[in-house]
Design an enzyme around this catalytic site. Structure first.
Site, PDB file in Angstrom:
ATOM      1  N   GLN A 158       0.847  -1.189   0.000  1.00  0.00           N
ATOM      2  CA  GLN A 158       0.000   0.000   0.000  1.00  0.00           C
ATOM      3  C   GLN A 158       0.884   1.241   0.000  1.00  0.00           C
ATOM      4  O   GLN A 158       2.061   1.180   0.369  1.00  0.00           O
ATOM      5  CB  GLN A 158      -0.953   0.003   1.187  1.00  0.00           C
ATOM      6  CG  GLN A 158      -0.291   0.028   2.549  1.00  0.00           C
ATOM      7  CD  GLN A 158      -1.298  -0.291   3.656  1.00  0.00           C
ATOM      8  OE1 GLN A 158      -2.080  -1.229   3.560  1.00  0.00           O
ATOM      9  NE2 GLN A 158      -1.279   0.517   4.720  1.00  0.00           N
ATOM     10  N   VAL A 159       0.302   2.374  -0.438  1.00  0.00           N
ATOM     11  CA  VAL A 159       1.080   3.603  -0.597  1.00  0.00           C
ATOM     12  C   VAL A 159       0.510   4.697   0.299  1.00  0.00           C
ATOM     13  O   VAL A 159      -0.703   4.936   0.315  1.00  0.00           O
ATOM     14  CB  VAL A 159       1.072   4.070  -2.067  1.00  0.00           C
ATOM     15  CG1 VAL A 159       1.867   5.366  -2.219  1.00  0.00           C
ATOM     16  CG2 VAL A 159       1.655   2.986  -2.979  1.00  0.00           C
ATOM     17  N   LYS A 173       5.777   3.486  -0.428  1.00  0.00           N
ATOM     18  CA  LYS A 173       5.167   2.193  -0.735  1.00  0.00           C
ATOM     19  C   LYS A 173       5.677   1.162   0.268  1.00  0.00           C
ATOM     20  O   LYS A 173       6.883   0.959   0.387  1.00  0.00           O
ATOM     21  CB  LYS A 173       5.511   1.775  -2.166  1.00  0.00           C
ATOM     22  CG  LYS A 173       4.838   0.475  -2.610  1.00  0.00           C
ATOM     23  CD  LYS A 173       5.067   0.220  -4.089  1.00  0.00           C
ATOM     24  CE  LYS A 173       4.361  -1.038  -4.557  1.00  0.00           C
ATOM     25  NZ  LYS A 173       4.537  -1.259  -6.017  1.00  0.00           N
ATOM     26  N   ASP A 305       1.667  -3.820 -16.244  1.00  0.00           N
ATOM     27  CA  ASP A 305       0.514  -3.670 -15.347  1.00  0.00           C
ATOM     28  C   ASP A 305      -0.130  -2.292 -15.516  1.00  0.00           C
ATOM     29  O   ASP A 305      -0.274  -1.529 -14.552  1.00  0.00           O
ATOM     30  CB  ASP A 305       0.954  -3.876 -13.894  1.00  0.00           C
ATOM     31  CG  ASP A 305      -0.214  -4.248 -12.985  1.00  0.00           C
ATOM     32  OD1 ASP A 305      -1.303  -4.548 -13.529  1.00  0.00           O
ATOM     33  OD2 ASP A 305      -0.057  -4.244 -11.755  1.00  0.00           O
TER      34      ASP A 305
END
Length: 520
Positions: A158-159, A173, A305
């Site tokens: 998660q950031v 991150k 991605d």
């Protein structure tokens, strides 16, 4: 139903136990009993549903198709629930499946897409623990401020937005603390379950999914590798002034923590955001196509991605130019030279509707006799459109429905193809589908400009390769002249299309038409 499901669960459990017992490097007790049991039970129930629900219905009938769609949906929902419950690697694999819009039945892709917004979040204590272990300091020692609520949470990390002691705003991150320990075990569990399912359904060919996860997950879990990828792609595409890649702060980065420049913007599929901020949707779509054509055909180093959360757009207040911000550089595919050349030539053949060369290069890429299906998978167009020329007409709603329906009808053949093509192709197919999803949201799919950019990159890539293999100065000059002529023809055709679509062009055409009729 319960009896048969129990038998399947027992078979899977027994096979898992034998497999793990024979592997001296793994302790079966490392697997959480609940996680393993949940995965086995879900696999058993899904397998039972497919075995029994369609047994008494005539194959190919309307009732069969309707029932099969219902089974697909039930199974996809069970799979989604399993991914959400087991988290981590399961969510990552589920997201990968959800991105294969034109390769899997729509019931699966539509259901699994929500996993992008249902990723787990680490607690504040877990975040502090990772930072303490990796950086040796407390959050308050490193940052003036650190937002508790993450900007975004994904399957592996998660950031958070934070401000360093020197006043720089950064994005931090942070890897979920349990992912590293669980990932290899989760992949092993998936591998065993897929082997069991293959015994029950011989046409089920999804071992490629596990193979890809085995290869890519360790790379994605190494944030130092992600930082290196970010710097490499920023340097590689430095000539594109519209591209922004966050700068990495190496002094505060580790394998589980990545500190980078904070950048924000709207998601690339948010057409309304672009219209509100005066951003040209067609320009963004065109520039995104340029980026990926350059990465795939020219450099062979591909960001794999590009889901909307990883590609942002923002208008620069100073220059008024729209920027594309590329995030999350953990997953890249490196293409070998031979693969890249075959792929270039295949796309050139597809754009020119040269069916002999489509067949030739599809076979060279492992498609065999399934080359028509392979061409449809690559382009997300019907075989009729491929024969006619994919740049000749836009994608109609009926054609899109046909392609999605065929994904369900030809699932065994599709999975066979995915097992036969080079491993490099798998992430490219996923990337293609993600980019098409963005184009569909922006209403720019199959635009002429995207094919022109692809053609330019293919010509440059093939010419560079041919020059590198030629030892004759005369031959190298000849290749360069041919390249220049081909690029000039594309520029001329692009000018024609611009004139045709502009007011000036319409005025010129009307004037020429009037002059033509005046002479008779």
């Amino acid at each position: 139903m319960a009896r048969r499901a129990l038998k399947l669960a027992s078979l899977a459990a027994a096979t898992s136990g034998i497999y793990l017992y024979g592997n001296k490097f793994l302790d079966p007790n490392d697997f959480g009993v609940v996680r393993v049991g949940r995965a086995i039970a879900t696999t058993a129930v899904i397998s039972y549903d497919y075995l029994t629900s369609l047994r008494s219905v005539p194959y190919g009938s309307e009732e069969y198709d309707s029932l099969k769609s219902q089974v697909h949906l039930r199974s996809a929902e069970r799979l989604r629930e399993l991914c959400c419950a087991n988290r981590g690697t399961f969510i990552k694999v589920g997201q990968h499946l959800g991105a294969l819009d034109y390769l899997l039945p729509e019931e699966y892709t539509r259901t699994l897409k929500v996993l992008h917004s249902q990723a787990p979040q680490s607690t504040r204590q877990e975040v502090e623990q990772v930072i303490r272990e990796d950086l040796g300091k407390e959050i308050k020692e490193l940052f003036l401020s650190f937002e508790d609520t993450p900007l975004g949470a994904a399957s592996l990390a998660q950031v958070h937005k934070a401000v360093l002691q020197d006043g720089r705003t950064v994005a931090v991150k942070i890897q979920h603390p349990k992912v590293q320990a669980q990932s290899s075990k989760d992949i092993l569990l998936m591998e065993v379950l897929l082997l069991v399912v293959k015994q029950i359904f011989p046409d089920f060919e999804f071992m490629w999914l596990v193979e890809e996860a085995k290869k890519n997950l360790p790379l994605e879990l190494d944030f130092l590798n992600e930082g290196r990828n970010a710097e490499k792609v920023a340097h590689m595409l430095r000539n594109f002034d519209f591209l922004k890649v966050p700068r990495i702060y190496w002094e505060l980065s580790t394998r589980r923590v990545l500190l980078m420049e904070f950048m924000e913007g709207g998601q690339v599929n948010d057409r309304a955001y672009m219209e509100r901020n005066g951003i040209d949707v067609n320009e963004i779509s065109r520039n995104l196509g340029k980026l990926y054509s350059e990465m795939i055909f020219v450099n062979g180093f591909v960001h794999c991605d590009p889901h909307p959360g990883n590609v942002l757009v923002k208008k620069c207040p100073a220059s008024g130019k729209a920027h594309i911000i590329l995030l999350d550089h953990g997953l890249y595919q490196v293409l070998s030279e031979s693969f890249r050349m075959d792929y270039c030539r295949l796309w050139q053949a597809l754009i020119k509707a040269d069916m002999k060369r489509v067949q030739k290069y599809s076979r060279r890429l492992g498609a065999g006799d399934l080359y028509p299906l392979f061409a449809c998978m690559l382009t997300a167009r019907s075989w009729e459109s491929v024969n006619r020329g994919i740049d000749r007409s836009p994608v109609s709603a009926s054609e899109d429905v046909e392609i999605r329906s065929n994904a369900a009808a030809y699932l065994p053949q599709i999975t066979q193809l995915l097992n036969n093509v080079p491993r490099q192709m798998l992430l490219l197919l996923k990337t293609n589908d993600l980019l098409r999803g963005i184009e569909s949201a922006l209403h720019t799919r199959a635009s002429a400009s995207s094919f022109l950019n692809m053609s330019r990159c293919c010509i440059r890539a093939v010419s560079t390769y041919q020059r590198s293999k030629s030892h004759s100065l005369y031959r190298r000059v000849q290749i360069s002249l041919t390249e220049g002529l081909s690029l000039w023809q594309i520029n001329l055709y692009e000018l024609f299309l611009w004139l045709k679509g502009s007011r000036l062009g319409n005025w010129v055409i009307a004037l020429l038409s009037w002059m033509h009729h005046s002479t008779y």
